[in-house]
Write a protein that holds these residues in place. Structure first.
Motif, PDB file in Angstrom:
ATOM      1  N   GLU A  92      -2.169  -5.474  -9.971  1.00 43.95           N
ATOM      2  CA  GLU A  92      -3.341  -5.040 -10.746  1.00 43.95           C
ATOM      3  C   GLU A  92      -3.642  -3.570 -10.487  1.00 43.95           C
ATOM      4  N   ASN A  93      -3.517  -3.156  -9.241  1.00 39.66           N
ATOM      5  CA  ASN A  93      -3.764  -1.748  -8.896  1.00 39.66           C
ATOM      6  C   ASN A  93      -2.747  -0.830  -9.561  1.00 39.66           C
TER       7      ASN A  93
ATOM      8  N   ASP B 160      -3.571  -0.744 -13.274  1.00 42.32           N
ATOM      9  CA  ASP B 160      -4.789   0.024 -13.516  1.00 42.32           C
ATOM     10  C   ASP B 160      -4.621   1.518 -13.238  1.00 42.32           C
TER      11      ASP B 160
ATOM     12  N   ARG C 261      -0.620 -10.048  -6.321  1.00 38.06           N
ATOM     13  CA  ARG C 261      -1.266  -9.892  -7.630  1.00 38.06           C
ATOM     14  C   ARG C 261      -2.246  -8.712  -7.603  1.00 38.06           C
ATOM     15  N   LYS C 262      -2.996  -8.570  -6.521  1.00 42.34           N
ATOM     16  CA  LYS C 262      -3.935  -7.448  -6.399  1.00 42.34           C
ATOM     17  C   LYS C 262      -3.181  -6.115  -6.442  1.00 42.34           C
TER      18      LYS C 262
ATOM     19  N   ASP D  30       0.821  -1.216   0.000  1.00 43.18           N
ATOM     20  CA  ASP D  30       0.000   0.000   0.000  1.00 43.18           C
ATOM     21  C   ASP D  30       0.853   1.263   0.000  1.00 43.18           C
TER      22      ASP D  30
ATOM     23  N   ILE E 197      -1.911 -13.808  -3.754  1.00 43.69           N
ATOM     24  CA  ILE E 197      -3.186 -13.109  -3.940  1.00 43.69           C
ATOM     25  C   ILE E 197      -3.026 -11.613  -3.658  1.00 43.69           C
ATOM     26  N   LEU E 198      -2.412 -11.289  -2.526  1.00 44.04           N
ATOM     27  CA  LEU E 198      -2.201  -9.876  -2.190  1.00 44.04           C
ATOM     28  C   LEU E 198      -1.246  -9.207  -3.174  1.00 44.04           C
TER      29      LEU E 198
END
Length: 123
Positions: A94-95, A98, A90-91, A67, A87-88
């Motif tokens: 992605e952020n 994006d 990859r998210k 973050d 999972i964290l």
């Protein structure tokens, strides 16, 4: 260069060094200082490898950086964490992708594509 050699630094010092290197990489990218960026890349690899080498794989200490306000730090932390917290990580990638902020968005997108097509397997 770290004040302490990586093998004598605490995990917290290594995390702080990771952030410092990421911020310096960010600056080097925007002034197109390839030599500096390449040196910083090697330094970051040393920090990553030292965290991984530590008992219990201390790369997890980078989780809070997913973050981080700086996209370069966030992206590099996510790349480092793909093997242990996919999972964290990859998210976070992605952020970054994006966000549309280049070159980090492109780098994150390429990493995600490589994960999808199997040409990159985190370790």
């Amino acid at each position: 260069m770290m004040a302490k050699s990586a093998d004598h630094a605490s995990v917290q010092e290594l995390v702080a060094r990771f952030v410092s290197i990421g911020l310096a990489q960010y600056e080097a990218l925007y002034v197109a200082d390839t030599n500096k960026f390449n040196r910083l890349y090697r330094e970051m690899e040393d920090v990553r490898n030292e965290l991984k080498r530590r008992e219990g794989d201390q790369r997890r200490a980078l989780l809070s950086l997913l973050d981080h306000p700086n996209l370069q730090v966030r992206m590099k932390a996510a790349n480092t964490l793909l093997a242990i917290s996919p999972i964290l990580a990859r998210k976070a990638l992605e952020n970054v992708r994006d966000s549309g902020i280049f070159p980090q968005a492109m780098d994150a997108g390429m990493t995600l594509s490589a994960l999808e097509n199997g040409t990159f397997v985190p370790s």
